[in-house]
Motif scaffolding. Structure first.
Motif, PDB file in Angstrom:
ATOM      1  N   ASP A  43      34.092 -22.434 -22.114  1.00  0.00           N
ATOM      2  CA  ASP A  43      34.658 -21.239 -21.476  1.00  0.00           C
ATOM      3  C   ASP A  43      33.569 -20.175 -21.327  1.00  0.00           C
ATOM      4  OD1 ASP A  43      37.977 -20.354 -21.459  1.00  0.00           O
ATOM      5  OD2 ASP A  43      36.460 -18.847 -20.967  1.00  0.00           O
ATOM      6  N   TYR A  96      41.512 -17.954  -4.250  1.00  0.00           N
ATOM      7  CA  TYR A  96      42.191 -18.794  -5.250  1.00  0.00           C
ATOM      8  C   TYR A  96      42.825 -20.006  -4.568  1.00  0.00           C
ATOM      9  CZ  TYR A  96      45.280 -19.949  -9.213  1.00  0.00           C
ATOM     10  OH  TYR A  96      45.934 -20.571 -10.246  1.00  0.00           O
ATOM     11  N   ASP A 152      29.439 -21.487 -18.161  1.00  0.00           N
ATOM     12  CA  ASP A 152      30.097 -21.226 -16.879  1.00  0.00           C
ATOM     13  C   ASP A 152      30.071 -22.532 -16.077  1.00  0.00           C
ATOM     14  OD1 ASP A 152      30.493 -20.548 -14.135  1.00  0.00           O
ATOM     15  OD2 ASP A 152      29.929 -18.476 -14.587  1.00  0.00           O
ATOM     16  N   LEU A 180      40.443 -26.756 -16.462  1.00  0.00           N
ATOM     17  CA  LEU A 180      41.328 -25.595 -16.319  1.00  0.00           C
ATOM     18  C   LEU A 180      40.573 -24.308 -15.994  1.00  0.00           C
ATOM     19  CD1 LEU A 180      43.276 -27.612 -17.737  1.00  0.00           C
ATOM     20  CD2 LEU A 180      44.163 -25.711 -19.059  1.00  0.00           C
ATOM     21  N   ARG A 213      50.177 -10.674 -14.648  1.00  0.00           N
ATOM     22  CA  ARG A 213      51.233 -11.526 -14.088  1.00  0.00           C
ATOM     23  C   ARG A 213      52.590 -10.986 -14.513  1.00  0.00           C
ATOM     24  NH1 ARG A 213      48.586 -17.411 -15.111  1.00  0.00           N
ATOM     25  NH2 ARG A 213      47.512 -16.299 -16.778  1.00  0.00           N
ATOM     26  N   PHE A 243      44.852 -18.833 -21.636  1.00  0.00           N
ATOM     27  CA  PHE A 243      46.254 -18.946 -22.038  1.00  0.00           C
ATOM     28  C   PHE A 243      46.663 -20.424 -22.179  1.00  0.00           C
ATOM     29  CE2 PHE A 243      50.495 -19.159 -19.691  1.00  0.00           C
ATOM     30  CZ  PHE A 243      51.251 -19.199 -20.851  1.00  0.00           C
ATOM     31  N   LEU A 244      46.651 -21.165 -21.091  1.00  0.00           N
ATOM     32  CA  LEU A 244      47.078 -22.571 -21.158  1.00  0.00           C
ATOM     33  C   LEU A 244      46.089 -23.414 -21.960  1.00  0.00           C
ATOM     34  CD1 LEU A 244      48.278 -23.327 -17.500  1.00  0.00           C
ATOM     35  CD2 LEU A 244      49.663 -22.761 -19.496  1.00  0.00           C
ATOM     36  N   THR A 255      53.765 -20.263 -15.186  1.00  0.00           N
ATOM     37  CA  THR A 255      53.978 -20.604 -16.596  1.00  0.00           C
ATOM     38  C   THR A 255      53.737 -19.360 -17.451  1.00  0.00           C
ATOM     39  OG1 THR A 255      53.278 -22.857 -16.125  1.00  0.00           O
ATOM     40  CG2 THR A 255      53.227 -22.180 -18.421  1.00  0.00           C
ATOM     41  N   LYS A 289      41.336 -23.785  -4.785  1.00  0.00           N
ATOM     42  CA  LYS A 289      42.095 -24.859  -5.437  1.00  0.00           C
ATOM     43  C   LYS A 289      42.372 -26.004  -4.465  1.00  0.00           C
ATOM     44  CE  LYS A 289      43.052 -23.233  -9.662  1.00  0.00           C
ATOM     45  NZ  LYS A 289      42.792 -23.948 -10.916  1.00  0.00           N
ATOM     46  N   THR A 327      38.357 -14.456 -18.449  1.00  0.00           N
ATOM     47  CA  THR A 327      39.719 -14.008 -18.779  1.00  0.00           C
ATOM     48  C   THR A 327      40.185 -14.589 -20.114  1.00  0.00           C
ATOM     49  OG1 THR A 327      40.569 -15.803 -17.413  1.00  0.00           O
ATOM     50  CG2 THR A 327      40.488 -13.614 -16.411  1.00  0.00           C
ATOM     51  N   GLY A 328      39.463 -15.539 -20.648  1.00  0.00           N
ATOM     52  CA  GLY A 328      39.844 -16.123 -21.935  1.00  0.00           C
ATOM     53  C   GLY A 328      39.338 -15.259 -23.084  1.00  0.00           C
TER      54      GLY A 328
END
Ligand code: NAD
Ligand code: UDP
Ligand code: UDP
Length: 316
Positions: free
Chosen positions: A35, A147, A60, A75, A188, A15-16, A177, A151, A39-40
């Protein structure tokens, strides 16, 4: 192009990432999108594929990567709770091994590197609104930990590579976002509510809906990432909050989406997931002073193009 750079974007088909690829290409740069398509989606970048300065690599980030670039935006990582909890060990590996590999790469080629960190490093915050100096309140063994702690560890690695190897790093703590190219099944809250309202299905509010979030439109967020990378001195590392400081309850969001679409959907309540943060709002004073950034798009305005996108995807 005089100032054109070679830029690597990991998670570039997400997404971003796809919006970032687009913006950096438009600015005249060479963009390498990396990527693994967890999820992309290729649809997110299909319109860029013929571009002479755009390249795509299926890879990966938990494995080493040898390329030559000037800047790296890291990202790669699933961002939605349902996706990052699907294979939590892989999520931690993506954040931690991914950071080590991208930092090792940046060190070898002396590239500047930006980490897409998250407001989740604050956990269920006891300080409100959240400032960068707050150390957070994270459950290290709960279902969100893969997660959050992944991070947090990535941030640690960024700062240790900075101190130990003098890497030029930028750490952005991104708050919720939304916008076009979120996946229909992303899970989400903004995409769920819009898709449910468009289909006339029940709107699933978890818990009472009195928990809060602050929603930033994707164009504002991407502008913030680019300014952080381009318009701060090398000794400015962050971490810096990027998000929209306007705060809504989840129930308010549900009501807004239903009213906006004139939908026949009714709001139903489902159990609140474990460790779901009760409140979240960024203090963005640092981004304002360091690189003159603040979001411009109101939620009421950002919902329009987001709804149009989902209508198109759903064939409505
Ligand atoms: P997204 O799921 O759409 O994008 C993540 C991308 O990373 C996907 O294209 C996915 O296929 C890719 N990816 C996942 N694991 C990978 C791996 N091991 N190797 C290579 N690629 C991999 O999510 P997004 O919303 O675009 O989020 C992008 C980044 O921003 C993430 O790091 C996320 O943690 C961060 N972030 C996003 C938000 C938000 O609200 N959107 C908030 C805070 C932080
Ligand atoms: N790495 C990479 N690309 C490079 C250089 C390094 O993917 O161009 C990876 C490699 O897997 C390495 C990691 O980054 O293990 C960390 O690199 P660093 O040089 O910091 O550590 P070391 O190689 O000593 O483990
Ligand atoms: N949420 C909800 N219904 C949904 C999806 C999410 O009520 O269909 C709630 C969720 O419990 C959380 C908030 O909306 O309190 C934001 O959830 P999201 O997964 O978008 O992001 P995060 O929890 O990571 O901020």
């Amino acid at each position: 192009m005089a100032n054109a750079k070679r830029i690597l974007i990991t998670g570039g088909s997400g997404f971003l990432g796809s919006h970032l690829c687009e913006r950096l290409l438009e600015a005249g740069n060479d963009v390498l999108c990396v990527d693994n398509y967890f999820t992309g989606r290729k649809e997110n970048i299909r319109h860029l594929l013929g571009h002479p300065r755009f390249e795509v690599l299926r890879h990966d980030v938990t494995f080493p990567l040898y390329v030559e670039v000037d800047e790296i935006y890291n990202l790669a990582c699933p961002a939605s709770p349902i996706h990052y909890q699907h294979d939590p060990v892989q999520t931690t590996k993506t954040s931690v091994h991914g950071a080590i590999n991208m930092l090792g790469l940046a060190k070898r080629i002396k590239a500047k590197i930006l980490q897409a960190s998250t407001s989740e490093v604050y956990g269920d915050p006891a300080m409100h609104p959240q400032q960068e100096g707050y150390w957070g309140n994270v459950n290290p063994i709960g279902p969100r930990a893969c997660y959050d702690e992944g991070k947090r560890c990535a941030e640690t690695l960024f700062f240790d590579y900075h101190r130990q190897h003098r890497l030029r790093i930028k750490v952005a703590r991104i708050f919720n976002t939304y916008g076009p190219r979120m996946a229909v099944d992303d899970g989400r809250v903004v995409s769920n509510f819009i898709v449910q309202a468009l289909r006339g299905e029940d709107i699933t509010v978890y818990g009472k809906g009195d928990q809060t979030r602050s929603f930033c439109y994707v164009d504002d967020l991407v502008e913030g990432l680019i300014r952080l990378m381009e318009h701060t001195p090398d000794d400015f590392t962050g971490p810096v909050n990027l998000g929209n400081p306007r705060e809504f309850t989840i129930l308010e969001l549900a009501e807004k989406v239903v009213a906006r679409l004139g939908s026949s959907s009714t709001i139903v309540h489902k159990p609140l997931p474990q460790d779901d943060p009760m409140q979240r709002r960024p203090d963005i004073a640092l981004a304002r002073t360091a690189f003159a950034w603040e979001p411009k798009v109101l939620l009421e305005d950002g919902l329009g193009p987001t709804i149009d996108y989902f209508k198109k995807v759903l064939g409505l």
